[in-house]
Design an enzyme around this catalytic site. Structure first.
Site, mmCIF file in Angstrom:
data_model
loop_
_atom_site.group_PDB
_atom_site.id
_atom_site.type_symbol
_atom_site.label_atom_id
_atom_site.label_comp_id
_atom_site.label_asym_id
_atom_site.label_seq_id
_atom_site.Cartn_x
_atom_site.Cartn_y
_atom_site.Cartn_z
ATOM 1 N N HIS A 467 0.860 -1.178 0.000
ATOM 2 C CA HIS A 467 0.000 0.000 0.000
ATOM 3 C C HIS A 467 0.900 1.231 0.000
ATOM 4 O O HIS A 467 1.622 1.489 0.978
ATOM 5 C CB HIS A 467 -0.923 0.013 1.214
ATOM 6 N N GLU A 470 1.295 3.903 2.982
ATOM 7 C CA GLU A 470 1.733 3.463 4.304
ATOM 8 C C GLU A 470 3.249 3.561 4.390
ATOM 9 O O GLU A 470 3.979 2.562 4.385
ATOM 10 C CB GLU A 470 1.226 2.052 4.579
ATOM 11 N N HIS A 563 2.891 -3.222 7.127
ATOM 12 C CA HIS A 563 1.816 -2.302 6.753
ATOM 13 C C HIS A 563 1.762 -1.145 7.739
ATOM 14 O O HIS A 563 2.473 -1.120 8.746
ATOM 15 C CB HIS A 563 0.462 -3.019 6.735
ATOM 16 N N GLU A 636 1.174 -4.437 11.493
ATOM 17 C CA GLU A 636 0.593 -3.106 11.321
ATOM 18 C C GLU A 636 1.265 -2.134 12.279
ATOM 19 O O GLU A 636 1.269 -2.341 13.494
ATOM 20 C CB GLU A 636 -0.915 -3.149 11.600
#
Length: 898
Positions: A467, A470, A563, A636
């Protein structure tokens, strides 16, 4: 007998293979013979005599004297030999014979000569007997079998029998050349890019930066728009085409025009905005007050959604003035800005004079719904105020610490330029993206003593930046690489124990253009790891294939995809729970629990989830888990900060993100420690945590371990609270665009109807109806055959009504076309197999593929394997390309292939 003949006789006595092979005619390489004649034709040897072409020169050209003679120079070779017998010294003849033996026998018979080109000055004055002894000493072995001629083959010496294997490919390059034109950053051809180079320094604050504390008095300005305000910045439309077409270095070829709008002839105090640089994102800026600005972000290219990442430049500011910025088209209903997160500010003058880098700034921060809509979605606004520290400065605002594709290439260039690092780190290009940007992969491991010892190492795969918005994941990745490539004892132990495959940036195209979530396909790559469309999703397709190939060579211990998270603070992991295996219960939770113990003030185990949702089956974590990797995680990292320990209420800095990469390596050593005491303690603690969860959520106690295994994650865990990308789990935009274009093509029946209408209109103009009736009555008596395309009046009227029905049902045709394409795409998403499975309907019955009128040659032709089929549908279901019609009363999912 000459000296050369004596040596040859002694060698053949010692090595009988030479005597047999001397009688065999030496084969000449056709390519070398052609190139030699080609060079002679252009006069390379025109001014050289035969005496000047010595054996040493022939050896330098890769030819023996025999090959030179066969290539059409026997007379020159004979004259050279006669001259050499009279003038050359014995040592010269020894060197000549040595090169003959090296050029011919070494390639054809496998001789191994030591230091064949390292003759000293004393050897040049040795006598014939000394030269003969030297040759006898250098000839140490004779291979029992012909050695492979290919340079890509190696023979394993640690086995009883020599088995050839492929040589490891050479490194891509020793150092990345950022100035090389064919390695420059490529943009979509419609994007305008400024030529300025944007670079920022790294800086670490002395104290952690605190969250913003709301006062309750923050303003919530509603969107005004350009009708009541003045547009001061407007970039080109995000997409001039509906899908990606081509890319080039530097973006659009047209001259880059200024996009700052100001009144002519009047000194304007308006801020100057710019975002047409790498990873920049700002579509429009409207001045709605004296110092108030309304900002509109650009959606991801070729989409109408995903607005979260912003990164733009501001100039022409005044000191002591409070400016207000309001972003009006954010699409997420919840954000970390509601929990105290502050935007990032960078000042070039502060960086030059004070060494100050990116830091948190802004006051009166508010995230709220602004009651406006876009494509049926409620939009939200983020507003904040800011005072700039310097007059006429150049400042930047960003959602998170920027990390561009050029930053990655600059770091990889530094890594590969270090000779010490090159010994255990190889850099290659895994593939190229849609725009042609390279996707790099690093292989980090220490050189193994033998092939068997190298195969015994387990592998660890780490990826990041699927992504593009990010950016914190790239800083974690850089920290991971800095620790792994360092000189610490732990780093050396990791390289000696594992083979690391690292893909630091999976979506370079999205990073370049400033997307938040998607690639140039307009789709989320982290929902398409199962795809078979290699050309549309090359980055994830090649990553999955790399992991599959790696699993055939060695055990893959862990896969971790890095992420960033925009709704929750702290750092946490998503994993995949195993069902039906009591022995492996909780094993996938051990590594996250160890992470929480090693970095307790940043990592939260309570935020970790291990539920496999249906909407996440296309993610890298789930796909790698289904391939057989037990420890498959998504890590994350928050955009905000920590709410744990002594870091509670503070933002994460760049060094904090890098430290998470260090912790990944440190925890890996704990997890693979030969002393499994820590792992056993974690398993016991995980069982106790599970019992508490069951007691809290289900209201009952669990006594036995069997009862723990029977509990499902869906009973205990809620949703992962991740981003909803179900709309991105579809065909790429450019393929859907091709399908829509094919939908507008007319079928043969439609073309015949239009032709008949034109004929009918011409008949009406030709004469009265009585004349047409007479012509119609005479037509059967004519010997000339009527045109097959001409139909009767009733057919014309029927065709006209059908044409009107077709024009009124365009929306139904579009929905039907998309359903057909989606069904076909999902059908070919199955595992690879040699025989294509039959297409079945919803009840499980096999659908008929053949039409009755097809010839036998077409009837037995096999369909293409796993290719997306672009189907053109007719809404009236009269004639489809594959006779695709709906069974009456069967619903939209039941098809009949006639």
């Amino acid at each position: 007998m000459t000296y050369t003949e004596e040596i040859h006789r002694s060698l053949t006595t010692m090595c009988p293979a030479l005597k047999r092979d001397a009688e065999i005619k030496i084969s000449v390489d056709p390519y070398e013979s052609f190139m030699l004649q080609h060079l002679r034709h252009y006069g390379l040897f025109a001014k050289r005599s035969s005496k000047q072409i010595t054996g040493i020169q022939l050896a330098d050209m890769g030819m023996s004297e025999t090959e030179w003679a066969v290539s059409g120079n026997s007379d020159k070779l004979q004259s050279k030999a006669n001259t050499s017998r009279e003038t050359a010294r014995p040592t010269d003849r020894t060197a000549s014979f040595q090169n003959i033996l090296t050029a011919s026998s070494e390639q054809d018979h496998g001789f191994i000569l030591l230091e064949k080109n390292s003759s000293s000055s004393d050897d040049l004055h040795s006598d014939s007997e000394g030269g003969e002894r030297e040759i006898h000493q250098r000839l140490i072995s004779l291979a029992p079998e012909p050695a492979p001629r290919s340079r890509q083959l190696l023979l394993d010496s640690d086995r009883a029998c020599s088995i050839p294997r492929l040589r490891e490919p050479q490194g891509l390059f020793t150092a990345l050349s950022l100035s090389s034109p064919h390695r420059a950053v490529r943009w979509p051809s419609e994007c305008q890019v400024i030529k300025e180079e944007i670079r920022h320094i790294e800086w670490e604050p002395a104290e952690p930066e605190l969250f913003y504390q709301p006062t309750g008095l923050e303003r919530m300005p509603m969107p005004v728009g350009s009708d009541k305000g003045r547009v001061v910045y407007l970039s080109d439309p995000a997409t001039k085409t509906s899908h990606f077409t081509c890319a080039c270095v530097g973006g659009s070829r047209r001259p880059v025009k200024t996009r700052t709008v100001s009144p002519s002839g009047v000194e304007d105090s308006a801020l100057e905005f710019e975002s047409r640089f790498e990873s920049g994102n700002l579509q429009k800026a409207v001045r709605v007050g004296l110092h108030d600005y309304e900002l509109t972000l650009r959606t991801d290219l070729y989409t109408t959604k995903h607005t979260q990442w912003f990164y733009f430049r501001v100039r022409n500011m005044r000191v002591g003035v409070t400016y207000r910025f309001t972003i009006v088209n954010l699409m997420k209903s919840h954000s970390l800005y509601s929990l105290g997160m502050r935007p990032l500010l960078y000042s070039e003058q502060a960086a030059q004079t004070q060494g100050l880098g990116w830091h948190r700034a802004g006051a009166n921060i508010k995230y709220y719904c602004n009651q406006s809509e876009s494509d049926g979605r409620l939009l939200h606004s983020l507003t904040w105020t800011c005072q700039f520290p310097f007059q006429e400065d150049t400042c930047y605002f960003a959602h998170c610490y920027p990390y561009t594709y050029t930053d990655l290439r600059r770091y990889l260039s530094w890594v590969t330029s270090d000779p010490a690092t090159a010994a255990y780190c190889r850099l290659r290009v895994l593939c190229h993206s849609l725009a042609g940007n390279a996707v790099y992969v690093l292989t980090v491991t220490s050189p193994s003593a033998g092939r068997k010892a190298g195969r015994a190492k387990r592998a660890v795969v780490v990826t990041a930046r699927v992504h593009p918005g990010e950016t914190n994941s790239s800083w974690v990745m850089q920290g991971f690489l800095e620790f792994l490539l360092g000189d610490s004892p732990d780093a050396r132990l990791l390289r000696d124990t594992f083979v690391f495959k690292v893909v630091p940036m999976l979506n370079p195209d999205g990073v370049v253009v400033g997307n938040y979530r998607c690639s140039l396909t307009g789709r989320d790559l982290n929902r398409n790891y199962r795809t078979l469309l290699r050309d549309a999703f090359p980055c994830v397709w090649h990553t999955r294939n790399m992991v599959k190939r790696l699993m055939t060579e060695r055990e893959v211990l862990m896969y971790c995809d890095l992420h960033g998270h925009s709704r929750k603070n702290n750092v946490f992991m998503y994993g995949c729970e195993h069902h039906g295996n009591a022995a492996a219960r909780f094993h996938e939770r051990v590594y996250p629990l160890m992470m929480s113990k090693n970095v307790g003030d940043k990592f939260s185990y309570t935020s970790c989830k291990f539920r496999v949702q249906k909407g996440k089956e296309g993610t890298g974590r789930v796909v790698m888990w289904k391939l057989g990797i037990t420890n498959s995680y998504t890590m994350e990292s928050t955009f905000g900060g920590s709410t744990l320990g002594n870091r509670k209420g503070t933002h994460f800095t760049i060094q904090d993100l890098k430290s998470l990469g260090y912790c990944l390596c440190d925890t890996l050593l704990d997890y693979c420690d030969p002393d499994q005491t820590k792992a056993r303690q974690c398993l016991v603690e995980l069982g106790a945590i599970r019992r508490k969860e069951i007691q809290r959520k289900l209201g009952r106690d669990v006594d036995s371990d069997a009862s723990l295994s029977d509990m499902s994650e869906s009973d205990l865990e809620s949703s992962t609270s991740g981003s909803n990308s179900t709309e991105s789990n579809d065909l790429p935009v450019h393929l859907l665009n091709i399908i829509d274009k094919k939908k507008h093509l007319k079928t043969r029946k439609e073309r015949n109807r239009l032709r008949q209408q034109r004929v009918q209109s011409s008949r009406t103009k030709a004469g009265p109806p009585e004349h047409q009736t007479a012509c119609k009555n005479k037509a059967p008596q004519s010997t000339k055959q009527p045109t097959p395309a001409l139909l009767s009046e009733d057919a014309v009227q029927t065709g006209t009504r059908d044409a009107v029905a077709v024009s009124d049902s365009r929306k139904e045709r579009k929905e039907l076309s998309l359903e057909v394409v989606t069904a076909t795409y999902l059908h070919f998403e199955g595992p690879a197999c040699s025989v294509q499975p039959p297409i079945t309907d919803v009840e499980g019955s096999v659908c008929r593929r053949q039409r009755p009128g097809l010839s036998s040659s077409l009837r037995h032709r096999q369909p293409l394997m796993r290719q997306p089929v672009a189907v053109t549908c007719d809404a009236t279901a009269r004639q489809l390309p594959v006779a695709l019609t709906m069974q009456p009363g069967s619903g939209p999912a039941l098809w009949d292939w006639r």
